[in-house]
Design a protein around this motif. Sequence first.
Motif, PDB file in Angstrom:
ATOM      1  N   GLN A 146     -23.952   2.756   2.608  1.00  0.00           N
ATOM      2  CA  GLN A 146     -25.173   3.230   1.966  1.00  0.00           C
ATOM      3  C   GLN A 146     -25.006   3.455   0.471  1.00  0.00           C
ATOM      4  N   ASN A 147     -23.758   3.521  -0.020  1.00  0.00           N
ATOM      5  CA  ASN A 147     -23.550   3.662  -1.458  1.00  0.00           C
ATOM      6  C   ASN A 147     -22.208   3.035  -1.807  1.00  0.00           C
ATOM      7  N   GLU A 148     -21.885   2.982  -3.098  1.00  0.00           N
ATOM      8  CA  GLU A 148     -20.600   2.395  -3.492  1.00  0.00           C
ATOM      9  C   GLU A 148     -19.802   3.375  -4.351  1.00  0.00           C
ATOM     10  N   GLN A 149     -19.792   4.636  -3.924  1.00  0.00           N
ATOM     11  CA  GLN A 149     -19.057   5.649  -4.686  1.00  0.00           C
ATOM     12  C   GLN A 149     -17.600   5.230  -4.888  1.00  0.00           C
ATOM     13  N   ASP A 150     -17.046   5.632  -6.028  1.00  0.00           N
ATOM     14  CA  ASP A 150     -15.674   5.271  -6.389  1.00  0.00           C
ATOM     15  C   ASP A 150     -14.767   6.452  -6.047  1.00  0.00           C
ATOM     16  N   ASN A 151     -14.059   6.345  -4.944  1.00  0.00           N
ATOM     17  CA  ASN A 151     -13.293   7.486  -4.451  1.00  0.00           C
ATOM     18  C   ASN A 151     -12.005   7.766  -5.208  1.00  0.00           C
ATOM     19  N   ARG A 152     -11.697   6.933  -6.218  1.00  0.00           N
ATOM     20  CA  ARG A 152     -10.544   7.292  -7.042  1.00  0.00           C
ATOM     21  C   ARG A 152     -10.773   8.660  -7.667  1.00  0.00           C
ATOM     22  N   ASN A 153     -12.076   8.972  -7.874  1.00  0.00           N
ATOM     23  CA  ASN A 153     -12.406  10.263  -8.480  1.00  0.00           C
ATOM     24  C   ASN A 153     -11.928  11.447  -7.636  1.00  0.00           C
ATOM     25  N   TYR A 154     -11.830  11.262  -6.320  1.00  0.00           N
ATOM     26  CA  TYR A 154     -11.354  12.362  -5.475  1.00  0.00           C
ATOM     27  C   TYR A 154      -9.923  12.766  -5.826  1.00  0.00           C
ATOM     28  N   SER A 155      -9.128  11.808  -6.290  1.00  0.00           N
ATOM     29  CA  SER A 155      -7.740  12.149  -6.601  1.00  0.00           C
ATOM     30  C   SER A 155      -7.704  13.106  -7.786  1.00  0.00           C
ATOM     31  N   GLU A 156      -8.670  12.974  -8.653  1.00  0.00           N
ATOM     32  CA  GLU A 156      -8.765  13.845  -9.830  1.00  0.00           C
ATOM     33  C   GLU A 156      -9.268  15.238  -9.417  1.00  0.00           C
ATOM     34  N   ILE A 157     -10.301  15.264  -8.578  1.00  0.00           N
ATOM     35  CA  ILE A 157     -10.861  16.557  -8.157  1.00  0.00           C
ATOM     36  C   ILE A 157      -9.829  17.338  -7.339  1.00  0.00           C
ATOM     37  N   ALA A 158      -9.112  16.618  -6.463  1.00  0.00           N
ATOM     38  CA  ALA A 158      -8.172  17.300  -5.573  1.00  0.00           C
ATOM     39  C   ALA A 158      -6.795  17.490  -6.204  1.00  0.00           C
ATOM     40  N   HIS A 159      -6.554  16.865  -7.346  1.00  0.00           N
ATOM     41  CA  HIS A 159      -5.220  16.875  -7.981  1.00  0.00           C
ATOM     42  C   HIS A 159      -4.154  16.291  -7.059  1.00  0.00           C
ATOM     43  N   ILE A 160      -4.433  15.109  -6.565  1.00  0.00           N
ATOM     44  CA  ILE A 160      -3.434  14.453  -5.708  1.00  0.00           C
ATOM     45  C   ILE A 160      -3.155  13.040  -6.230  1.00  0.00           C
ATOM     46  N   PRO A 161      -1.965  12.504  -5.927  1.00  0.00           N
ATOM     47  CA  PRO A 161      -1.616  11.167  -6.392  1.00  0.00           C
ATOM     48  C   PRO A 161      -2.537  10.102  -5.802  1.00  0.00           C
ATOM     49  N   LEU A 162      -2.676   9.007  -6.562  1.00  0.00           N
ATOM     50  CA  LEU A 162      -3.549   7.904  -6.159  1.00  0.00           C
ATOM     51  C   LEU A 162      -2.786   6.591  -6.241  1.00  0.00           C
ATOM     52  N   ILE A 163      -2.871   5.817  -5.155  1.00  0.00           N
ATOM     53  CA  ILE A 163      -2.199   4.514  -5.089  1.00  0.00           C
ATOM     54  C   ILE A 163      -3.252   3.450  -4.798  1.00  0.00           C
ATOM     55  N   GLU A 164      -3.220   2.337  -5.554  1.00  0.00           N
ATOM     56  CA  GLU A 164      -4.206   1.257  -5.367  1.00  0.00           C
ATOM     57  C   GLU A 164      -3.540  -0.104  -5.216  1.00  0.00           C
ATOM     58  N   PRO A 165      -3.538  -0.679  -4.002  1.00  0.00           N
ATOM     59  CA  PRO A 165      -2.998  -2.036  -3.825  1.00  0.00           C
ATOM     60  C   PRO A 165      -4.038  -3.105  -4.167  1.00  0.00           C
ATOM     61  N   SER A 166      -3.561  -4.333  -4.409  1.00  0.00           N
ATOM     62  CA  SER A 166      -4.465  -5.447  -4.728  1.00  0.00           C
ATOM     63  C   SER A 166      -4.543  -6.510  -3.639  1.00  0.00           C
ATOM     64  N   ASN A 167      -3.532  -6.609  -2.780  1.00  0.00           N
ATOM     65  CA  ASN A 167      -3.557  -7.659  -1.759  1.00  0.00           C
ATOM     66  C   ASN A 167      -2.818  -7.177  -0.502  1.00  0.00           C
ATOM     67  N   SER A 168      -2.733  -8.042   0.489  1.00  0.00           N
ATOM     68  CA  SER A 168      -2.177  -7.635   1.780  1.00  0.00           C
ATOM     69  C   SER A 168      -0.715  -7.192   1.655  1.00  0.00           C
ATOM     70  N   GLN A 169       0.079  -7.948   0.890  1.00  0.00           N
ATOM     71  CA  GLN A 169       1.490  -7.589   0.724  1.00  0.00           C
ATOM     72  C   GLN A 169       1.614  -6.196   0.098  1.00  0.00           C
TER      73      GLN A 169
END
Lengths: 628, 201
Positions: A130-153
């Motif tokens: 229903q929306n396309e919120q960007d949840n990377r922002n949660y890492s900032e609000i919660a002060h937790i590390p964020l990891i972002e992969p680009s492909n299956s490997q």
Amino acid sequence: MIEMSGLNDLLTNEPGKKLFLLGNEAIARGAIEAGVRVATTYPGTPSSEVGNVLSELAKKAGLYFQFSVNEKVAIEVAYSSAISGLRSFVFMKHVGLNVAADPLMSIAYTGVRAGLVVMSADDPSMFSSQNEQDNRNYSEIAHIPLIEPSNSQEAKDFLRYAFEISEMEHIPVLFRTTTRVSHQRGMVELGDIEKKDAVGFFKSDPANFVALPVNSMGLKEKLVKKMERLKTVSEGSKLNRIETYGSGKYGIITSGEAYNVMMDTVSKYGLDVSVLKLGFTNPLPEEMISKFLREHGNVIVVEELDPFLETRVRMIAQMHSIGTKIFGKLDGYFTFSHEYNPDTVAGSLSRIMGFDTRQVSVEIDATALPPRPPVLCPGCPHRATYYAVKRAVKMSNIKNPVYSSDIGCYSLGVYDPYNEADVMIEMGSSIGVGGGFSNATDQKVISFIGDSTFFHSGIPGIINAVHNASNVILIVMDNRTTAMTGQQSNPGMNVNGMGDPAPEVSIEAIVRAIGVQYVKTVDPYDLKSTLLAVSGALRENGVSVIVARRECAMIRDDRMRSKKEWKTFQVNPEKCKLCMNCVEKFSCPAIFIEGGKIEIDQNICDGCGVCAEPYVCPFKAIEEVQTA
Amino acid sequence: MRTNIIIAGVGGQGVVTAGLLLSEAATIRGMHVVMSEIHGLAQRGGSVSVDVRIGEVYGSIIGNGDADLIIGFEPIETMRAIARASNKTRVIMNSEKITPVSLSMHDKEYPNNAILTGMADKSIEIREINAVALAKKAGSYKSVNTVIIGAAIGLGILPFEREDMLSALKNRFSGKLYDINRDALEYGMEGILANQSASSS
Ligand code: SF4
Ligand code: SF4
């Protein structure tokens, strides 16, 4: 359908072996390699296949798997496992993290003992959201590390790394994919499988785990220090790397799927860029970025949705007084909306870097083609329910009814010819929103909710409506599964995520216990009974509930096929009066018109027989095909 | 070297399976493959398309005009995919028509092929194949996607050979099912070579 063959390959302990895996399958493998002992989820696309795979493999992999009632509970279950010393993994779609946000914010404070990774599968371009919120922002609000992969490997490898980070600072880690990463298939080289304890032990420590203000004060300061220390880890992390192409004139900072589309553009046009590819994106490697900025006169930030990296890169430039020109969304070169593709990225890069994009598309007005949006399957019980409800409303002479819908296959009831969704917001909203209409207007309110959504977050809305004397007709479309995401189990079923027998939770008993008087259970394939039940409810005041119970056509298909009890229906042209009711009002996708006659596509007819009922075909022209 | 393939059809037609088979044959050849696979609501009887990219590629999305081959499982969906083609793109179109509810609901019939293929400019050649008939001849309606894959191999623009696809089929099917699919592949290869292009007829 998800291709399930070769699933057992995901259990092989042959490091170096290569498999062609969907991002989500690679993530499931990553969890197995990391020695995850507890995995929980509430199914939601684009994260669903992770759960389908782990549910299937749980026993063989020696892990406990749960389809939790909702995302909040899923994260709570995973959390208590992690603080009992078991590596735990909880995953959900982006909007699910809103439901789980409450515990997430506080478990960041208490921290964990064994690793806890929280995966959010975001959905840029909203393929099924229903929306396309960007949840990377949660890492900032919660002060937790964020990891972002680009492909299956990377999805597999980075997940293991996320567990290491989590245990390094005893902090939950946010692992963020997008649809294109979760649903991209690529080659994955397997790693070894770590052996971990199977049974946890919780050692009491109230000062750390009871989030009373007196404890949380100190925990917050500890959390900030953890993130401060992780900056150094991000600085030297192999997830953050620089690649140079050609003379490397322009600097590009990117992460996730944006890296892929950007790189396809770079290789198509042979651009001279040096790319800072970030996989560890909170905390950011500040030194690395400031050095990169100093080395380039122009730096372009390429990322989907929010300017999450861009604002931070600009901040770093400001703090280090670096004058490098930075391009991104904030100056209008890239959009804030929707996923990127090679064309949009080439367009933006060409405006900044000044090269010609080749546009060689064939001329065709695709908008003139008949649209083919997703539809309810042939034989779908929801079609019958919608048809009956619409008839009942008309026969009862109800003017201006309000249809409040919810999340599931049945959301498709919004389309012609049913038009039985006026509002639809989020999981479980149909009743709360419906109750609101009953306060605000004199209109009849009909709310629709699926069985899984009912358990997920519908129940408080019913309690609220009953207690506050709202007038709502609630139709629970119980198709005996969580259909849209691929038929996962839910508390209304007699099996759980481990595949073990489980007690069925009764929807009728719940609503009766809440105090609903008018409770009727019908088989939607029986149009007459459904129509009568709805007409009855339309005469009631207060909250009334109709449980329209009939299994999802896909499950029924599988059973009929295995029992070889397949049947189909056809139209007898002698009897058909071309009244057009079946195509105009019932609109099963198997029924079509050819050469001025009504036909039924024998390849897709599901044999439900609902179209043969007199409420759909008053002339009894639709008949079962008699096979010799 | 890069080969970009768009497979377009209707949810339930086996579009994803076709993508998996093409990918598998390419990986058997030791090539790098990336494939897009959209699940969820987008699948239910609606338009579905899968992008298969072989060679030096990163993401799974094929840009406008970058497709080397479009494999259409259904005429309307073939034309929808052609909006992403260039005049160098080769197109295979299965003639099996699936009427969208958006037409039936308004008492309309499926448009004829001439109207459909006439929508694209003449520079693009569309090769039609009756894959359903050939699949039934091979022994099962369900082998439609193997027939269509055979047609693609028949055109000679895929970066792998018939033998690689036979190995991919062997990994997936055994016994009688393998025989049906092996025949379906042959019929597809022969069929596409025998057929004239739909747009020039
Ligand atoms: S999957 Fe089941 S519930 Fe969903 S549209 Fe199809 S038949 Fe209906
Ligand atoms: S029996 Fe009628 S309503 Fe049921 S699937 Fe076949 S055509 Fe559709």
